[in-house]
Design a protein around this motif. Structure first.
Motif, mmCIF file in Angstrom:
data_model
loop_
_atom_site.group_PDB
_atom_site.id
_atom_site.type_symbol
_atom_site.label_atom_id
_atom_site.label_comp_id
_atom_site.label_asym_id
_atom_site.label_seq_id
_atom_site.Cartn_x
_atom_site.Cartn_y
_atom_site.Cartn_z
ATOM 1 N N UNK A 129 -4.007 7.555 -17.057
ATOM 2 C CA UNK A 129 -2.655 7.151 -16.689
ATOM 3 C C UNK A 129 -2.143 7.985 -15.518
ATOM 4 N N UNK A 130 -2.397 9.280 -15.552
ATOM 5 C CA UNK A 130 -1.969 10.162 -14.466
ATOM 6 C C UNK A 130 -2.654 9.767 -13.152
ATOM 7 N N UNK A 131 -3.939 9.462 -13.219
ATOM 8 C CA UNK A 131 -4.676 9.055 -12.022
ATOM 9 C C UNK A 131 -4.181 7.697 -11.514
ATOM 10 N N UNK A 132 -3.914 6.783 -12.438
ATOM 11 C CA UNK A 132 -3.418 5.452 -12.063
ATOM 12 C C UNK A 132 -2.081 5.564 -11.344
ATOM 13 N N UNK A 133 -1.198 6.396 -11.869
ATOM 14 C CA UNK A 133 0.108 6.597 -11.227
ATOM 15 C C UNK A 133 -0.048 7.261 -9.863
ATOM 16 N N UNK A 134 -1.006 8.185 -9.762
ATOM 17 C CA UNK A 134 -1.281 8.836 -8.477
ATOM 18 C C UNK A 134 -1.794 7.822 -7.461
ATOM 19 N N UNK A 135 -2.695 6.929 -7.914
ATOM 20 C CA UNK A 135 -3.290 5.935 -7.016
ATOM 21 C C UNK A 135 -2.247 4.991 -6.449
ATOM 22 N N UNK A 136 -1.177 4.722 -7.182
ATOM 23 C CA UNK A 136 -0.148 3.803 -6.714
ATOM 24 C C UNK A 136 0.599 4.345 -5.499
ATOM 25 N N UNK A 137 0.477 5.663 -5.249
ATOM 26 C CA UNK A 137 1.164 6.270 -4.112
ATOM 27 C C UNK A 137 0.212 6.980 -3.156
ATOM 28 N N UNK A 138 -1.092 6.921 -3.446
ATOM 29 C CA UNK A 138 -2.055 7.697 -2.671
ATOM 30 C C UNK A 138 -2.619 6.899 -1.509
ATOM 31 N N UNK A 139 -2.705 7.543 -0.353
ATOM 32 C CA UNK A 139 -3.292 6.909 0.822
ATOM 33 C C UNK A 139 -4.804 7.079 0.866
ATOM 34 N N UNK A 190 -1.426 -1.793 -3.766
ATOM 35 C CA UNK A 190 -2.533 -1.029 -4.330
ATOM 36 C C UNK A 190 -3.804 -1.865 -4.338
ATOM 37 N N UNK A 191 -4.888 -1.300 -3.812
ATOM 38 C CA UNK A 191 -6.203 -1.918 -3.893
ATOM 39 C C UNK A 191 -6.959 -1.330 -5.066
ATOM 40 N N UNK A 192 -7.470 -2.194 -5.925
ATOM 41 C CA UNK A 192 -8.138 -1.767 -7.158
ATOM 42 C C UNK A 192 -9.568 -2.283 -7.146
ATOM 43 N N UNK A 193 -10.541 -1.385 -7.320
ATOM 44 C CA UNK A 193 -11.959 -1.756 -7.265
ATOM 45 C C UNK A 193 -12.650 -1.360 -8.568
ATOM 46 N N UNK A 194 -13.400 -2.315 -9.132
ATOM 47 C CA UNK A 194 -14.101 -2.069 -10.397
ATOM 48 C C UNK A 194 -15.540 -2.523 -10.263
ATOM 49 N N UNK A 195 -16.480 -1.654 -10.666
ATOM 50 C CA UNK A 195 -17.885 -1.960 -10.486
ATOM 51 C C UNK A 195 -18.727 -1.101 -11.431
ATOM 52 N N UNK A 196 -19.969 -1.504 -11.692
ATOM 53 C CA UNK A 196 -20.843 -0.706 -12.554
ATOM 54 C C UNK A 196 -21.442 0.461 -11.762
ATOM 55 N N UNK A 197 -21.984 1.449 -12.473
ATOM 56 C CA UNK A 197 -22.573 2.607 -11.797
ATOM 57 C C UNK A 197 -23.726 2.186 -10.895
#
Length: 651
Positions: free
Chosen positions: A271-281, A340-347
């Protein structure tokens, strides 16, 4: 005013007519077909104006969805209830409603299977029976009760107890379930827009066409109920979505809309990382590759319900997996809006020349298209690695987990580019795929040239030779997608349309006039349903040109262009006289370059109107000198199918 024609003039006109007839007998070209006096488009009306804009009486119905859905990733079963509120803005009362049930194409007796348009490679294999199981259709509200319905292939008709009047709304719920389609990639089906990608850490679910969706009722064709056969895509109404997705808590979910309850479905660290990502360049790893197999990276309870909301959209898609690496980054658009750009992928996909550049590609594409054409409408963009080669939905795209290098760039850029066509401009993909794919590829090609100083060539990697796009055996661009042979889909619906729009922009109208017209078309038809006629009218009127010759020859027909060097008269003491013949049915502007024997050159640029009267055009060079060489279209700007007759060389 009546004008008396002298007798000798009448004789001259008769001679010219017979002379012209002799020329026409040696050519396929007919000027009257491309430059008619009567309009070739239907007249405008109060719904759709002759200037290519929505008229004062334009109407469009609305479909709002509240959907509760669950995925059982042990049995691959989806169970849901979709509550639909449908608003009738049409001028007529409705006694029935129509919905699309695309999952029914997976039934073994579906029209898609029987027509063999949906079959992949083994027609002898009988596919497993799939499709929707409808468990209830009920009216909502105080007069709740069962609604009568009929299902025919991929369509459902609801019978209303009383007509739905203009301005009225009706709410009803449909309870359903279906078995998630088997991975048909190496078995039966070529086209599958909802799929499962097995990975070493779990399946990745691409969940699309997963709920009953309202058919479009419009002023052009009434109810648009063409069956889903597999090749053609979609035509959908706009509305608001509230979607609640219940999955095993080990799964991460992303979707088209905004996540409303992150604190309920994420661990405190995530959650902390998600909130950070919403404002992170810069990109933020919400879940790293090392954490994928760490149970503590997900909440410790049996299930989680992820809640999303998306407004003014025509569709909704989502994904779920235990195997996701999750990265996100936010950035500003030209107007200051943060996305926000969100990327999801396998290892397996975490490679430098592949999914590790996803955030970079999302940022560039959204910023470029927003500034160039129309602002990006959603608060985020999701890019998911899947078993699909590429498929688009509002705010979310599925791209191949295996793509690398140029093709990975091309697919991500292209699928995100579909935000503008057809997510914003809601054309009928089921019938006019070229208004979706071709327009998008035209924009992609421009973006590719400007990305990172031309690092990639984009879809040019798979382009057919230009001359093949004008083969007489090809169908016209306006052909319905399900009619096209498989080997004509990309060349016609994508490449040829993109090429023609670039030709119109760069050579015929010029970038400034074209870009102004194209942006106006997008603005006028944003969140509406344009037809090909609306597009043609819009560009004509914005540019101030009658482009009948272009639309008819290049889009409505499969005409070819063949400009021939017919005759060159040259001497050292006179201006050269040059005759060009137009041999095929299409016409284009004429460019001729003259090289004189002293080495000087001059170029003549003539508008397409030189072909309004005859299939030949004669003009004089500007210099009194013998010519050494004359070339039609020296820069190869136009789609001439026979370059062999474009050059004159003096003996």
């Amino acid at each position: 005013m009546l004008k008396i024609i002298p007798r000798f003039s009448i004789i001259l006109i008769i001679l010219l007519i017979f002379s012209a007839g002799a020329v026409f007998s040696q050519t396929k070209y007919d000027p009257s077909g491309l430059f008619p006096a009567l309009p070739f488009m239907p007249p405008g009306n109060t719904y759709r104006t002759a200037t290519g804009e929505p008229g004062p009486a334009y109407w469009q119905n609305k479909a709002d969805y509240v959907i509760d859905v669950a995925l059982d990733d042990k049995t691959n079963v989806i169970t849901g209830t979709a509550t639909i509120t449908y608003t009738n803005n049409s001028p007529a009362a409705l006694s029935v409603l129509w919905l699309q049930l695309e999952q029914n194409v997976f039934k073994k007796d579906s029209r898609g299977v029987q027509s063999k348009l949906f079959l992949y490679q083994n027609p002898g294999v009988v596919p497993a029976d799939g499709g929707y199981q409808i468990t209830g259709v009920k009216l909502s509200g105080s007069k709740a009760g069962d609604l009568k319905y009929h299902i025919n292939d991929t369509r459902m008709q609801l019978q209303l107890a009383k007509p739905l009047l203009t301005g009225q709304s009706i709410s009803f719920s449909i309870s359903y379930q279906y078995n998630f389609p088997v991975n048909y990639k190496n078995a039966d089906f070529l086209v599958n827009r909802t799929d499962i990608l097995p990975t070493k850490n779990g399946n990745i679910y691409a969940v699309a066409q997963w709920y009953p969706r309202m058919c479009v009722l419009d002023d052009v064709e009434g109810w648009n109920t063409l069956p889903y056969l597999g090749n053609g895509e979609f035509y959908l109404e706009y509305g608001n979505y509230q979607v609640n997705i219940t999955v095993p808590s080990a799964c991460i979910v992303e979707a088209s809309g905004d996540l409303l309850n992150p604190e309920e479905v994420l661990t405190p660290v995530a959650l902390k990382r998600w909130q950070q990502a919403k404002q992170s360049d810069v990109p933020v790893q919400i879940r790293t590759a090392k954490e994928v197999t760490d149970a503590s990276s997900r909440p410790a309870r049996p299930t989680c319900t992820w809640k999303f909301r998306l407004d003014n959209a025509r569709d909704f898609a989502w994904t779920a997996s235990r195997a996701f690496v999750w990265e996100a980054q936010s950035f500003k658009l030209f107007d200051g809006k943060r996305v926000m750009g969100s990327s999801l992928y396998p290892v397996e996909s975490e490679k430098q020349n592949s999914w590790k550049r996803s955030s970079e590609y999302i940022k560039f594409t959204l910023q470029y298209f927003s500034e160039k054409w129309f602002p990006y409408p959603y608060n985020k963009a999701v890019n998911v690695a899947s078993n699909l080669d590429g498929m688009e939905y509002p705010g979310m795209v599925f791209c191949s987990a295996k793509d690398t290098g140029n093709m990975y760039w091309a697919v991500v850029n292209h699928e995100l580019g579909h935000t503008w066509f057809p997510m914003v401009v809601g054309s009928n993909e089921r019938k006019y795929a070229w208004m979706d794919e071709g327009f998008n590829l035209f924009m992609d090609n421009m973006a590719t040239k400007d990305f990172n100083k031309g690092e990639f060539i984009g879809y040019a990697e798979i382009d057919s030779p230009l001359v093949s796009l004008f083969n007489e055996r090809l169908l016209p661009i306006v052909s319905r997608p399900d009619v096209l042979p498989g080997n004509q889909v990309y060349p016609l619906q994508y490449q040829k349309v993109a090429y023609l729009l670039a030709l119109l922009r760069n050579q015929i109208l010029g970038p400034e006039r074209f870009d102004t017209a194209f942006k106006k078309y997008i603005r006028d038809w944003a969140y509406k349903h344009p037809t090909p006629w609306d597009f043609f009218r819009s560009i004509n009127n914005s540019a101030g040109e009658d482009l009948t010759w272009f639309w008819r020859s290049m889009f409505l027909e499969n005409y070819c262009l063949d400009q021939e060097m017919a005759k060159v008269e040259s001497s050292a003491t006179t201006q050269p006289v040059i005759t060009i013949a137009n041999l095929e049915k299409a016409a284009m502007p004429l460019v001729v370059q003259i090289t004189y024997t002293d080495g000087t050159t001059e170029q003549h640029n003539f508008p397409v109107e030189v072909w309004e009267y005859s299939s030949t055009y004669t003009f004089a060079g500007s210099k009194k000198s013998a010519v050494a060489k004359v070339v039609i279209d020296p820069a190869n700007l136009y789609p001439d199918i026979n370059k062999g007759n474009n050059t004159y060389l003096a003996k």
